[in-house]
Scaffold this motif. Sequence first.
Motif, PDB file in Angstrom:
ATOM      1  N   LYS A  77       0.826  -1.202   0.000  1.00  0.00           N
ATOM      2  CA  LYS A  77       0.000   0.000   0.000  1.00  0.00           C
ATOM      3  C   LYS A  77       0.863   1.255   0.000  1.00  0.00           C
ATOM      4  CE  LYS A  77      -3.492   2.419   2.780  1.00  0.00           C
ATOM      5  NZ  LYS A  77      -2.671   3.614   3.058  1.00  0.00           N
ATOM      6  N   GLU A  78       1.872   1.312   0.851  1.00  0.00           N
ATOM      7  CA  GLU A  78       2.722   2.492   0.933  1.00  0.00           C
ATOM      8  C   GLU A  78       3.510   2.699  -0.360  1.00  0.00           C
ATOM      9  OE1 GLU A  78       2.627   4.650   3.237  1.00  0.00           O
ATOM     10  OE2 GLU A  78       1.482   3.607   4.781  1.00  0.00           O
ATOM     11  N   LEU A  79       4.022   1.630  -0.934  1.00  0.00           N
ATOM     12  CA  LEU A  79       4.845   1.762  -2.137  1.00  0.00           C
ATOM     13  C   LEU A  79       4.023   2.160  -3.359  1.00  0.00           C
ATOM     14  CD1 LEU A  79       7.332  -1.247  -1.728  1.00  0.00           C
ATOM     15  CD2 LEU A  79       7.686   1.175  -1.177  1.00  0.00           C
ATOM     16  N   VAL A  80       2.827   1.589  -3.514  1.00  0.00           N
ATOM     17  CA  VAL A  80       2.030   1.956  -4.681  1.00  0.00           C
ATOM     18  C   VAL A  80       1.475   3.375  -4.543  1.00  0.00           C
ATOM     19  CG1 VAL A  80       1.432  -0.419  -5.239  1.00  0.00           C
ATOM     20  CG2 VAL A  80      -0.076   0.892  -3.751  1.00  0.00           C
ATOM     21  N   GLU A  81       1.221   3.825  -3.314  1.00  0.00           N
ATOM     22  CA  GLU A  81       0.798   5.216  -3.124  1.00  0.00           C
ATOM     23  C   GLU A  81       1.924   6.169  -3.522  1.00  0.00           C
ATOM     24  OE1 GLU A  81      -0.564   5.695   0.878  1.00  0.00           O
ATOM     25  OE2 GLU A  81      -2.551   4.842   0.453  1.00  0.00           O
ATOM     26  N   ASN A  82       3.172   5.810  -3.214  1.00  0.00           N
ATOM     27  CA  ASN A  82       4.305   6.618  -3.664  1.00  0.00           C
ATOM     28  C   ASN A  82       4.388   6.643  -5.187  1.00  0.00           C
ATOM     29  OD1 ASN A  82       5.105   7.332  -1.102  1.00  0.00           O
ATOM     30  ND2 ASN A  82       6.666   5.734  -0.927  1.00  0.00           N
ATOM     31  N   SER A  83       4.084   5.509  -5.814  1.00  0.00           N
ATOM     32  CA  SER A  83       4.113   5.445  -7.278  1.00  0.00           C
ATOM     33  C   SER A  83       3.054   6.363  -7.881  1.00  0.00           C
ATOM     34  CB  SER A  83       3.892   4.008  -7.750  1.00  0.00           C
ATOM     35  OG  SER A  83       4.934   3.166  -7.316  1.00  0.00           O
ATOM     36  N   ILE A  84       1.881   6.384  -7.290  1.00  0.00           N
ATOM     37  CA  ILE A  84       0.808   7.249  -7.787  1.00  0.00           C
ATOM     38  C   ILE A  84       1.199   8.709  -7.630  1.00  0.00           C
ATOM     39  CG2 ILE A  84      -1.583   7.963  -7.421  1.00  0.00           C
ATOM     40  CD1 ILE A  84      -2.150   5.076  -6.517  1.00  0.00           C
ATOM     41  N   ASP A  85       1.746   9.062  -6.456  1.00  0.00           N
ATOM     42  CA  ASP A  85       2.176  10.448  -6.229  1.00  0.00           C
ATOM     43  C   ASP A  85       3.293  10.861  -7.186  1.00  0.00           C
ATOM     44  OD1 ASP A  85       0.335  10.773  -4.209  1.00  0.00           O
ATOM     45  OD2 ASP A  85       1.736  10.225  -2.601  1.00  0.00           O
ATOM     46  N   ALA A  86       4.059   9.878  -7.675  1.00  0.00           N
ATOM     47  CA  ALA A  86       5.146  10.176  -8.612  1.00  0.00           C
ATOM     48  C   ALA A  86       4.657  10.316 -10.046  1.00  0.00           C
ATOM     49  CB  ALA A  86       6.217   9.093  -8.537  1.00  0.00           C
ATOM     50  N   GLY A  87       3.341  10.214 -10.262  1.00  0.00           N
ATOM     51  CA  GLY A  87       2.780  10.422 -11.595  1.00  0.00           C
ATOM     52  C   GLY A  87       2.826   9.203 -12.487  1.00  0.00           C
ATOM     53  N   ALA A  88       2.913   8.008 -11.932  1.00  0.00           N
ATOM     54  CA  ALA A  88       2.998   6.794 -12.747  1.00  0.00           C
ATOM     55  C   ALA A  88       1.684   6.545 -13.479  1.00  0.00           C
ATOM     56  CB  ALA A  88       3.341   5.599 -11.864  1.00  0.00           C
ATOM     57  N   THR A  89       1.778   5.999 -14.682  1.00  0.00           N
ATOM     58  CA  THR A  89       0.601   5.592 -15.453  1.00  0.00           C
ATOM     59  C   THR A  89       0.528   4.074 -15.584  1.00  0.00           C
ATOM     60  OG1 THR A  89       1.814   5.817 -17.537  1.00  0.00           O
ATOM     61  CG2 THR A  89       0.576   7.741 -16.762  1.00  0.00           C
ATOM     62  N   ALA A  90       1.553   3.380 -15.117  1.00  0.00           N
ATOM     63  CA  ALA A  90       1.571   1.909 -15.128  1.00  0.00           C
ATOM     64  C   ALA A  90       2.313   1.428 -13.888  1.00  0.00           C
ATOM     65  CB  ALA A  90       2.246   1.387 -16.392  1.00  0.00           C
ATOM     66  N   ILE A  91       1.680   0.526 -13.128  1.00  0.00           N
ATOM     67  CA  ILE A  91       2.270  -0.018 -11.897  1.00  0.00           C
ATOM     68  C   ILE A  91       2.146  -1.536 -11.940  1.00  0.00           C
ATOM     69  CG2 ILE A  91       2.160  -0.088  -9.384  1.00  0.00           C
ATOM     70  CD1 ILE A  91       0.895   2.682  -9.433  1.00  0.00           C
ATOM     71  N   THR A  92       3.251  -2.217 -11.688  1.00  0.00           N
ATOM     72  CA  THR A  92       3.261  -3.677 -11.635  1.00  0.00           C
ATOM     73  C   THR A  92       3.729  -4.125 -10.262  1.00  0.00           C
ATOM     74  OG1 THR A  92       3.736  -3.870 -14.003  1.00  0.00           O
ATOM     75  CG2 THR A  92       4.200  -5.793 -12.632  1.00  0.00           C
ATOM     76  N   VAL A  93       2.971  -5.028  -9.658  1.00  0.00           N
ATOM     77  CA  VAL A  93       3.318  -5.582  -8.347  1.00  0.00           C
ATOM     78  C   VAL A  93       3.460  -7.093  -8.484  1.00  0.00           C
ATOM     79  CG1 VAL A  93       2.551  -5.951  -5.980  1.00  0.00           C
ATOM     80  CG2 VAL A  93       2.187  -3.736  -7.073  1.00  0.00           C
ATOM     81  N   GLU A  94       4.557  -7.615  -7.997  1.00  0.00           N
ATOM     82  CA  GLU A  94       4.788  -9.065  -8.008  1.00  0.00           C
ATOM     83  C   GLU A  94       5.141  -9.520  -6.602  1.00  0.00           C
ATOM     84  OE1 GLU A  94       7.559 -12.509 -10.144  1.00  0.00           O
ATOM     85  OE2 GLU A  94       7.863 -10.388 -10.618  1.00  0.00           O
ATOM     86  N   ILE A  95       4.544 -10.628  -6.151  1.00  0.00           N
ATOM     87  CA  ILE A  95       4.825 -11.157  -4.819  1.00  0.00           C
ATOM     88  C   ILE A  95       5.051 -12.658  -4.896  1.00  0.00           C
ATOM     89  CG2 ILE A  95       3.398  -9.386  -3.716  1.00  0.00           C
ATOM     90  CD1 ILE A  95       1.317 -11.647  -3.199  1.00  0.00           C
ATOM     91  N   LYS A  96       5.721 -13.182  -3.874  1.00  0.00           N
ATOM     92  CA  LYS A  96       5.909 -14.617  -3.720  1.00  0.00           C
ATOM     93  C   LYS A  96       5.700 -14.958  -2.245  1.00  0.00           C
ATOM     94  CE  LYS A  96       9.200 -15.100  -7.544  1.00  0.00           C
ATOM     95  NZ  LYS A  96      10.597 -15.452  -7.932  1.00  0.00           N
ATOM     96  N   ASN A  97       5.110 -16.116  -2.010  1.00  0.00           N
ATOM     97  CA  ASN A  97       4.864 -16.587  -0.630  1.00  0.00           C
ATOM     98  C   ASN A  97       4.112 -15.553   0.197  1.00  0.00           C
ATOM     99  OD1 ASN A  97       6.369 -18.944  -1.230  1.00  0.00           O
ATOM    100  ND2 ASN A  97       8.260 -17.848  -0.770  1.00  0.00           N
ATOM    101  N   GLY A  98       3.070 -14.994  -0.381  1.00  0.00           N
ATOM    102  CA  GLY A  98       2.261 -14.025   0.333  1.00  0.00           C
ATOM    103  C   GLY A  98       2.961 -12.705   0.574  1.00  0.00           C
ATOM    104  N   GLY A  99       4.082 -12.469  -0.109  1.00  0.00           N
ATOM    105  CA  GLY A  99       4.829 -11.227   0.068  1.00  0.00           C
ATOM    106  C   GLY A  99       5.831 -11.283   1.204  1.00  0.00           C
ATOM    107  N   ILE A 100       5.862 -12.364   1.947  1.00  0.00           N
ATOM    108  CA  ILE A 100       6.748 -12.451   3.114  1.00  0.00           C
ATOM    109  C   ILE A 100       8.213 -12.543   2.681  1.00  0.00           C
ATOM    110  CG2 ILE A 100       7.317 -13.803   5.167  1.00  0.00           C
ATOM    111  CD1 ILE A 100       4.351 -14.679   5.207  1.00  0.00           C
ATOM    112  N   THR A 101       8.464 -13.294   1.634  1.00  0.00           N
ATOM    113  CA  THR A 101       9.852 -13.464   1.193  1.00  0.00           C
ATOM    114  C   THR A 101      10.225 -12.548   0.036  1.00  0.00           C
ATOM    115  OG1 THR A 101       9.217 -15.245  -0.331  1.00  0.00           O
ATOM    116  CG2 THR A 101       9.855 -15.868   1.920  1.00  0.00           C
TER     117      THR A 101
END
Length: 635
Positions: A29-53
Amino acid sequence: MSKINVLDKHIAELIAAGEVVERPASVIKELVENSIDAGATAITVEIKNGGITYMRVTDNGSGIARDDVAAAFLRHATSKVHSQDDLESISTLGFRGEALASIAAVARVELLTATQGELAGTRYEIDGGVEQDCEDAGCAQGTTFVVRDLFYNTPARMKFLKKDVVEANAIAAVMDRLALSHPEISVRFIRDSRETLNSPGDGKLKSAVYAVFGKEFTAGLIPTEYEWNGVKLWGFISKPSAARPNRSMQHFFINGRYIKSRTAMVALEEAFKGSLMVGKVPACVLHMGISFQAVDVNVHPSKIEVRFINEKPVFDAVYHGVKTALHSGDVPSVMAFQKPEPPVFEQPKASVQIQFTAPAKPADSQSPPVIPAVRPAAAPVHGFAVSDAHRPTFHTNFSAANIEFTEPVPVPEDDHPSASVMPEPVAGEPVQSAVLGVTPIETPASEEAEKLVGEAFNTYMILERGNELIFIDKHAAHERMLYEKLRAQEGQADQQMLLEPVAVTLEKNEYAAVMNSLDLCAAAGFEIDDFGSGTVLVRSVPLILGDDDVAGTVMEIAGYLQSAKNDITTEKLDWLYHNVACRAAVKAGDVSSPMELSALAKRIENEDIRYCPHGRPVSIVMKKKDLERQFGRIQ
């Protein structure tokens, strides 16, 4: 000796990080909000093991300049607030300057970033709040954060994390809200190497809703657009026919920020009053545009709760906007009947001779005409069986290319099929109830202890037994019967296959709860498959339930399973039996025939049913003397 100890900087950062980073979803949540504030028009999020690792967030925003990279990870370092006055009109999603410092304190973080015009980008590495490396790197404009081993240095926090699938679903919910809050941004979510979300980013809210919730949910929406007293409202509300059993699909956004607002929720549901069944609530995806000075988002670390300077304009805008949309968009279905085409008769070929031959008269004019022995079996006409004796017959003879038609046998005027909805019972046979599905145990008339007097309010059966009047709640009684039948099947409830599978869209946490309880659902009679992206496919339901409101039943089950995380399996199964029995039972207010009421009364008497599964009494008794005392017949 002094008792006050000034904490070490590292310990203080670990404590402060707990207010911002609770789980992997908080990091995303914090990182994608920073991306939005930076004017991004495309955001990709990738996770593994529920994001823990492993978590990776990539955007094409403005990037971070080399000179600012190290400072960005310092506590209370931000580019969004410069003075006290800026706090009175916050227009960005992030503003406290705590996110990167908190994340870096409890994880291993790698940053790749480049700004427009820079010849080389920057690679920065920080572990547990300690800088490890900073060097040139080749990368496109924008920013990529890679977060590994969350809470590796705080094992006390690690043990409170949920299973990988639960944490991953929490991140999926964050990504759904991101796509809905900013339809102009293309959002892509990759979960354990599988893409589960890809919104087009075309600026159309409906496209984002379709990408997040799918076709079925989107088809049940009404567009909304309204402006009132400085508050602009736009988005979608569900049709009354597409209402849901809980509020998990109510999404509100203010100035592009996802919020939880009781004011907006109450206004929405007040606008739907009189349009929904009891126990149903509307779904929505509603955006509100309001002056930044009129709302305070600096209330809670999660920034989900907000406070309005004046709540009335917000309530009025939502209420009147939704009312207007319902009036114009909830158009009743129109039933149309297609005009049948006239029959087309083909002319016979010239070589065929057609003769109409009247039947030979019988020797005795008083005897009935002879009916051929071979003829079509009796077929129902308008729902009633026509006896062979009254059926028009057609006798054909093709031996000489002649077609002979035998005159139909006339039907006596007073011998037409009966128009009664329910046939008269055969003496000595038990009566099967068509609606309640119960067959009474045959009892000789001389031994009957109860007599059905009637029914009050289409809800309460009235029986007379000796010097007593018995009032029976037919829904409660029937519900108990069905519940006991399900329990007797010991987790192997009879199923019926649906003619067409029903797709049900769920909130991500509810979806996960159902997928984790497929065996439990099967024991209760539901065959459910994964349809992907928060949607399940229902193929079979309990036999007693029928195919009425399958989607609503599954939504209720999903909501319960998501909330009843600590209940043991037997408690969950018992709740499912309660729910199915309640939905399948005859309802208060339903019209029942005397035959059905009598059958139900005999079942109650023979099975000694006293309470419904929820503990309400099935019957109450009034003594004759109490009634006579009310009328003054006795003292």
